[in-house]
Design a protein around this motif. Structure first.
Motif, PDB file in Angstrom:
ATOM      1  N   VAL A 228      44.678  38.272  35.709  1.00  0.00           N
ATOM      2  CA  VAL A 228      43.951  39.147  36.629  1.00  0.00           C
ATOM      3  C   VAL A 228      44.527  38.997  38.029  1.00  0.00           C
ATOM      4  O   VAL A 228      44.957  37.914  38.429  1.00  0.00           O
ATOM      5  CB  VAL A 228      42.448  38.819  36.632  1.00  0.00           C
ATOM      6  CG1 VAL A 228      41.806  39.262  35.328  1.00  0.00           C
ATOM      7  CG2 VAL A 228      42.204  37.336  36.863  1.00  0.00           C
TER       8      VAL A 228
ATOM      9  N   SER B 195      43.069  38.873  40.787  1.00  0.00           N
ATOM     10  CA  SER B 195      42.291  38.005  41.666  1.00  0.00           C
ATOM     11  C   SER B 195      42.830  36.577  41.679  1.00  0.00           C
ATOM     12  O   SER B 195      42.438  35.771  42.526  1.00  0.00           O
ATOM     13  CB  SER B 195      40.823  37.995  41.243  1.00  0.00           C
ATOM     14  OG  SER B 195      40.694  37.531  39.905  1.00  0.00           O
ATOM     15  N   ARG B 196      43.735  36.276  40.757  1.00  0.00           N
ATOM     16  CA  ARG B 196      44.352  34.945  40.702  1.00  0.00           C
ATOM     17  C   ARG B 196      45.839  35.008  41.052  1.00  0.00           C
ATOM     18  O   ARG B 196      46.598  34.112  40.733  1.00  0.00           O
ATOM     19  CB  ARG B 196      44.172  34.347  39.302  1.00  0.00           C
ATOM     20  CG  ARG B 196      42.725  34.119  38.900  1.00  0.00           C
ATOM     21  CD  ARG B 196      42.612  33.595  37.472  1.00  0.00           C
ATOM     22  NE  ARG B 196      43.349  32.361  37.278  1.00  0.00           N
ATOM     23  CZ  ARG B 196      43.536  31.779  36.090  1.00  0.00           C
ATOM     24  NH1 ARG B 196      43.053  32.348  35.002  1.00  0.00           N
ATOM     25  NH2 ARG B 196      44.221  30.663  35.997  1.00  0.00           N
TER      26      ARG B 196
ATOM     27  N   GLU C 219      34.795  44.850  38.123  1.00  0.00           N
ATOM     28  CA  GLU C 219      35.879  45.396  38.929  1.00  0.00           C
ATOM     29  C   GLU C 219      35.691  45.206  40.431  1.00  0.00           C
ATOM     30  O   GLU C 219      36.660  44.975  41.157  1.00  0.00           O
ATOM     31  CB  GLU C 219      36.069  46.878  38.599  1.00  0.00           C
ATOM     32  CG  GLU C 219      36.624  47.101  37.204  1.00  0.00           C
ATOM     33  CD  GLU C 219      36.789  48.568  36.875  1.00  0.00           C
ATOM     34  OE1 GLU C 219      37.176  49.351  37.766  1.00  0.00           O
ATOM     35  OE2 GLU C 219      36.531  48.947  35.712  1.00  0.00           O
TER      36      GLU C 219
ATOM     37  N   GLU D 287      34.001  42.752  41.950  1.00  0.00           N
ATOM     38  CA  GLU D 287      34.228  41.332  42.217  1.00  0.00           C
ATOM     39  C   GLU D 287      35.722  41.022  42.152  1.00  0.00           C
ATOM     40  O   GLU D 287      36.251  40.269  42.972  1.00  0.00           O
ATOM     41  CB  GLU D 287      33.470  40.485  41.202  1.00  0.00           C
ATOM     42  CG  GLU D 287      33.697  38.982  41.326  1.00  0.00           C
ATOM     43  CD  GLU D 287      33.099  38.373  42.579  1.00  0.00           C
ATOM     44  OE1 GLU D 287      33.544  37.276  42.976  1.00  0.00           O
ATOM     45  OE2 GLU D 287      32.186  38.989  43.169  1.00  0.00           O
ATOM     46  N   GLU D 288      36.402  41.619  41.181  1.00  0.00           N
ATOM     47  CA  GLU D 288      37.841  41.430  41.043  1.00  0.00           C
ATOM     48  C   GLU D 288      38.576  41.941  42.281  1.00  0.00           C
ATOM     49  O   GLU D 288      39.501  41.292  42.791  1.00  0.00           O
ATOM     50  CB  GLU D 288      38.333  42.155  39.784  1.00  0.00           C
ATOM     51  CG  GLU D 288      39.821  42.126  39.559  1.00  0.00           C
ATOM     52  CD  GLU D 288      40.347  40.782  39.088  1.00  0.00           C
ATOM     53  OE1 GLU D 288      41.573  40.658  38.952  1.00  0.00           O
ATOM     54  OE2 GLU D 288      39.547  39.846  38.885  1.00  0.00           O
ATOM     55  N   LEU D 289      38.184  43.100  42.789  1.00  0.00           N
ATOM     56  CA  LEU D 289      38.818  43.649  43.992  1.00  0.00           C
ATOM     57  C   LEU D 289      38.554  42.758  45.199  1.00  0.00           C
ATOM     58  O   LEU D 289      39.478  42.444  45.962  1.00  0.00           O
ATOM     59  CB  LEU D 289      38.302  45.061  44.244  1.00  0.00           C
ATOM     60  CG  LEU D 289      38.766  45.727  45.550  1.00  0.00           C
ATOM     61  CD1 LEU D 289      40.286  45.776  45.636  1.00  0.00           C
ATOM     62  CD2 LEU D 289      38.161  47.131  45.673  1.00  0.00           C
ATOM     63  N   TYR D 290      37.314  42.352  45.369  1.00  0.00           N
ATOM     64  CA  TYR D 290      36.943  41.471  46.485  1.00  0.00           C
ATOM     65  C   TYR D 290      37.749  40.185  46.458  1.00  0.00           C
ATOM     66  O   TYR D 290      38.363  39.780  47.459  1.00  0.00           O
ATOM     67  CB  TYR D 290      35.439  41.201  46.394  1.00  0.00           C
ATOM     68  CG  TYR D 290      34.930  40.046  47.217  1.00  0.00           C
ATOM     69  CD1 TYR D 290      35.052  40.023  48.598  1.00  0.00           C
ATOM     70  CD2 TYR D 290      34.292  38.969  46.581  1.00  0.00           C
ATOM     71  CE1 TYR D 290      34.562  38.956  49.342  1.00  0.00           C
ATOM     72  CE2 TYR D 290      33.792  37.906  47.317  1.00  0.00           C
ATOM     73  CZ  TYR D 290      33.937  37.900  48.698  1.00  0.00           C
ATOM     74  OH  TYR D 290      33.451  36.839  49.419  1.00  0.00           O
ATOM     75  N   GLN D 291      37.798  39.533  45.299  1.00  0.00           N
ATOM     76  CA  GLN D 291      38.566  38.293  45.180  1.00  0.00           C
ATOM     77  C   GLN D 291      40.072  38.557  45.277  1.00  0.00           C
ATOM     78  O   GLN D 291      40.824  37.740  45.814  1.00  0.00           O
ATOM     79  CB  GLN D 291      38.247  37.606  43.851  1.00  0.00           C
ATOM     80  CG  GLN D 291      36.811  37.138  43.691  1.00  0.00           C
ATOM     81  CD  GLN D 291      36.449  35.983  44.607  1.00  0.00           C
ATOM     82  OE1 GLN D 291      37.318  35.327  45.167  1.00  0.00           O
ATOM     83  NE2 GLN D 291      35.157  35.732  44.755  1.00  0.00           N
ATOM     84  N   GLY D 292      40.506  39.705  44.757  1.00  0.00           N
ATOM     85  CA  GLY D 292      41.924  40.028  44.769  1.00  0.00           C
ATOM     86  C   GLY D 292      42.467  40.260  46.162  1.00  0.00           C
ATOM     87  O   GLY D 292      43.616  39.890  46.464  1.00  0.00           O
TER      88      GLY D 292
ATOM     89  N   ALA E 231      42.981  36.912  47.582  1.00  0.00           N
ATOM     90  CA  ALA E 231      44.110  36.262  46.923  1.00  0.00           C
ATOM     91  C   ALA E 231      45.429  36.795  47.461  1.00  0.00           C
ATOM     92  O   ALA E 231      46.397  36.046  47.641  1.00  0.00           O
ATOM     93  CB  ALA E 231      44.033  36.467  45.413  1.00  0.00           C
TER      94      ALA E 231
ATOM     95  N   GLU F 254      38.301  33.422  54.174  1.00  0.00           N
ATOM     96  CA  GLU F 254      37.426  34.164  53.280  1.00  0.00           C
ATOM     97  C   GLU F 254      36.557  35.102  54.101  1.00  0.00           C
ATOM     98  O   GLU F 254      36.390  34.924  55.311  1.00  0.00           O
ATOM     99  CB  GLU F 254      36.558  33.218  52.449  1.00  0.00           C
ATOM    100  CG  GLU F 254      37.351  32.349  51.474  1.00  0.00           C
ATOM    101  CD  GLU F 254      36.458  31.588  50.509  1.00  0.00           C
ATOM    102  OE1 GLU F 254      35.219  31.740  50.624  1.00  0.00           O
ATOM    103  OE2 GLU F 254      36.989  30.871  49.657  1.00  0.00           O
TER     104      GLU F 254
END
Length: 339
Positions: A92, A94-95, A223, A225-230, A233, A323
């Motif tokens: 993913v 996000s990592r 999705e 959460e993935e965008l936010y974390q991505g 990252a 962050e």
């Protein structure tokens, strides 16, 4: 008909389309980040359109990341053309900072690709009958699990906050009633339930199930959460001077990217009156595109599906990464009152 967040087109049958997959906003993206060189990461590899574009434009290497195993299977016929300049990385975005550091650029093309919609058995398309799945990684909780186990209130929240469906309560109530008689396991049955709650669309309007399917897909694949974390990252993975280019397909995604870029570029403000004020003394990015870039007339003619796409680009500074609160970037929070 095109679903919000769809990167490429739909096709018929139960196999991926033979039609070429057209990467949306590729020309303006390559123009915005030119000259392309060094090591890039394509966080949403999909059909490989952006990866190939970057490699052909001069990138020394591209790391292609995707959570869907099908993406790499479909690319098997052409990846060898680029030798060791192309690295395939399951996972993913996000990592991404775990996969690479000191990147010259990151590209994110958000949404669901046509190769996923093409396969009825993946359960993404409301135009094809198949199992109600929607899992990009083909692992974890499916859309059927969610539809049959979430409370009526939870379903209404998902449809309203993730799908922007105004009739969310009505649809959630109909789903709860229908599943009490028999579990909802196919896309067609869910479409029929949704259609029973909404008026027949007028010519030119989207399919009644468009927003509900979007909301469920986003919930199943986390999705937002993935965008936010991505985005955070990418901030950690880019070198000073590295570029982050993001293509979005609907208003919530674009709002999150816009607010993230504004906050990391030192702009102040709030996503809404309840969110914390954003902005800092040492900006992590400078804005390369002050406004979102959309498709030109040529692209709209060649690929009508690009009409809702927006591109934003920013350049990484040498400020330390950090962050940002999810509320500050306008990430939807479940638990609010659905209409």
């Amino acid at each position: 008909m095109t679903a919000p967040g769809m990167r490429n087109g739909m096709a018929g049958a139960n196999t991926p389309s033979d039609k070429p997959h057209i990467p949306v906003l590729l020309r303006p993206l390559l123009a915005a980040v030119a000259p392309v060189s060094g090591v890039w990461l394509d966080g949403t590899f999909g059909a490989g359109g952006y990866t190939r574009g970057l490699l052909d434009a001069g990138a020394d290497k591209v790391i292609g990341v995707d959570r869907d195993p099908l993406a790499f299977e479909m690319a098997a016929d052409w990846v060898g053309d680029y030798g060791d300049r192309l690295v395939m990385q399951p996972g993913v975005f996000s990592r991404m900072d775990e996969y690479a550091q000191d990147l010259d650029g990151v590209v994110l093309d958000l949404g669901v690709s046509s190769m996923q919609l093409d396969l009825a058995e993946r359960g993404f398309s409301f135009m094809k009958d198949g199992p109600l799945d929607m899992r990009m990684s083909q692992e974890g909780e499916s859309a059927a699990d969610l539809v049959n186990t979430a409370t009526e209130e939870q379903l209404a929240d998902i449809l309203y906050h993730y799908g922007e469906e105004r009739a969310s309560r009505r649809i959630a109530k109909a789903i709860a009633k229908a599943r009490a008689e028999e579990p909802i396991t196919t896309t067609l049955r869910l479409v029929q339930i949704i259609e029973s709650c909404l008026p027949r669309p007028k010519p030119g309007q989207s399919h009644p199930a468009t927003r509900s399917f979007q909301g469920l897909r986003i919930a199943v694949n986390a999705e937002y959460e993935e965008l936010y974390q991505g985005l955070m990252a990418a901030e950690r993975a880019l070198k000073p001077g590295g570029q982050l280019a993001v293509v979005t397909f609907h208003s919530i995604e674009d709002r999150m990217v816009k607010r993230f870029f504004q906050s990391r570029a030192g702009k102040t403000g709030r996503a809404n009156r309840y969110a914390p004020e954003i902005g800092q003394e040492l900006p992590q990015f400078t804005l390369k595109t002050r406004k979102a870039v959309g498709p030109d007339d040529q692209e709209l003619q060649e690929n009508p599906r690009s009409r809702s796409a927006k591109l934003r680009v920013a350049i990484r500074t040498d400020a330390p990464s950090g962050e940002i609160d999810a509320r500050a970037v306008g990430m939807p929070q479940l638990g609010g009152r659905a209409k």
